[in-house]
Design an enzyme around this catalytic site. Structure first.
Site, mmCIF file in Angstrom:
data_model
loop_
_atom_site.group_PDB
_atom_site.id
_atom_site.type_symbol
_atom_site.label_atom_id
_atom_site.label_comp_id
_atom_site.label_asym_id
_atom_site.label_seq_id
_atom_site.Cartn_x
_atom_site.Cartn_y
_atom_site.Cartn_z
ATOM 1 N N LYS A 31 -11.068 -2.195 17.802
ATOM 2 C CA LYS A 31 -10.115 -2.431 18.907
ATOM 3 C C LYS A 31 -9.068 -3.489 18.512
ATOM 4 C CE LYS A 31 -13.216 -3.587 22.053
ATOM 5 N NZ LYS A 31 -14.488 -3.486 21.317
ATOM 6 N N ARG A 65 -25.371 -7.536 21.033
ATOM 7 C CA ARG A 65 -24.047 -7.176 21.567
ATOM 8 C C ARG A 65 -23.978 -5.668 21.823
ATOM 9 N NH1 ARG A 65 -20.216 -9.310 17.171
ATOM 10 N NH2 ARG A 65 -18.504 -8.621 18.490
ATOM 11 N N ARG A 69 -15.221 -5.320 30.924
ATOM 12 C CA ARG A 69 -16.487 -4.993 30.272
ATOM 13 C C ARG A 69 -17.593 -4.734 31.275
ATOM 14 N NH1 ARG A 69 -15.161 -8.042 25.140
ATOM 15 N NH2 ARG A 69 -16.740 -7.544 23.605
ATOM 16 N N ARG A 125 -17.894 -8.344 8.412
ATOM 17 C CA ARG A 125 -16.581 -8.807 8.895
ATOM 18 C C ARG A 125 -16.376 -10.298 8.602
ATOM 19 N NH1 ARG A 125 -14.659 -7.469 14.930
ATOM 20 N NH2 ARG A 125 -16.323 -8.861 15.579
ATOM 21 N N ARG A 129 -18.057 -14.891 12.116
ATOM 22 C CA ARG A 129 -18.301 -15.254 13.506
ATOM 23 C C ARG A 129 -19.792 -15.408 13.749
ATOM 24 N NH1 ARG A 129 -14.803 -11.030 17.063
ATOM 25 N NH2 ARG A 129 -16.687 -11.204 18.315
#
Ligand code: AMP
Length: 215
Positions: free
Chosen positions: A13, A170, A88, A127, A159
């Protein structure tokens, strides 16, 4: 153009949002980025949000609803907006509907970027992020210099919520709290499915093609 990007964490996204924001000249509003900036700056909001973010949970709705209301009332949203990571939950979507009615900017499309769970875990685990907003992948999209951002030269970091156990949480949170929104927007006939497993450029091209019908 008034757009929301929908899809699980790791679907791409943020990456697509950057390109779309340039293409349509509309602000990219990422609630995750806003929260992370608050965490970095040590604000009250940031300290509260961090507790949830580190566990892969959602920050409470009242916090997010206030945040998005303020952001959408800023002057740059007069040209439209690109929401990334909001809404969300159903209460967030209900609140958004009212805010958008108030500012007279109903959503044109909700783009649902679909990627398999297996692929998501691989993407998120590798990532590497920069505080300037750029993101890389150790295997699929490495920076020119190991651990350093191509765009601004800052050191990249992983992160806290991109650690494997938090990633699983998540995804579970997404399936439980966010996925039900798909039917919410399907009923409003503004949900469009996009295959997010292709290359970044191919996904972008698909999005532009489907967005043509909303012009
Ligand atoms: P993201 O960068 O969109 O993956 O968001 C990172 C984290 O920020 C999420 O796992 C949540 O803890 C929090 N967050 C971002 N957007 C929202 C939202 N709309 N509602 C609740 N929590 C959010």
């Amino acid at each position: 153009m008034n757009i929301a990007l929908f899809g699980p964490p790791g679907a791409g996204k943020g990456t697509q949002a950057k390109e779309l924001s340039k293409h349509y000249a509309i602000p990219h509003i990422s609630t995750g980025d806003i929260l992370r900036a608050n965490v970095r700056d040590g604000t009250e909001l940031g300290m509260k949000a961090k507790e949830y973010m580190d566990k892969g949970q959602l920050v409470p709705d009242d916090v997010l609803i206030g945040l998005i209301k303020n952001r959408l009332n800023e002057s740059d949203c007069e040209s439209g907006y690109l929401l990334d990571g909001y809404p969300r939950t159903i209460p967030q979507a209900d609140a958004l509907k009212l805010i958008l009615e108030e500012i007279g900017k109903p959503m044109d499309a909700v783009l649902n970027i679909e990627v398999s769970d297996e692929e998501l875990v691989a993407r998120l685990g590798g990532r590497r992020t920069c505080s300037c907003g750029e993101s890389y992948h150790v295997k699929f999209n490495p920076p020119e210099k190991d651990g350093v951002c191509n765009a601004c030269g800052a050191e990249l970091y992983q992160r806290d919520d991109d650690m494997e156990d938090v990633i699983r949480q998540r995804l579970a949170t997404y399936n439980e709290k966010t996925k039900p929104l798909m039917n919410y927007y399907k009923d409003q006939e503004i949900l469009v499915d996009i295959d997010g497993s292709n290359t970044v450029d191919a996904v972008f091209a698909d999005i532009l093609e489907v967005m043509d019908q909303f012009k």
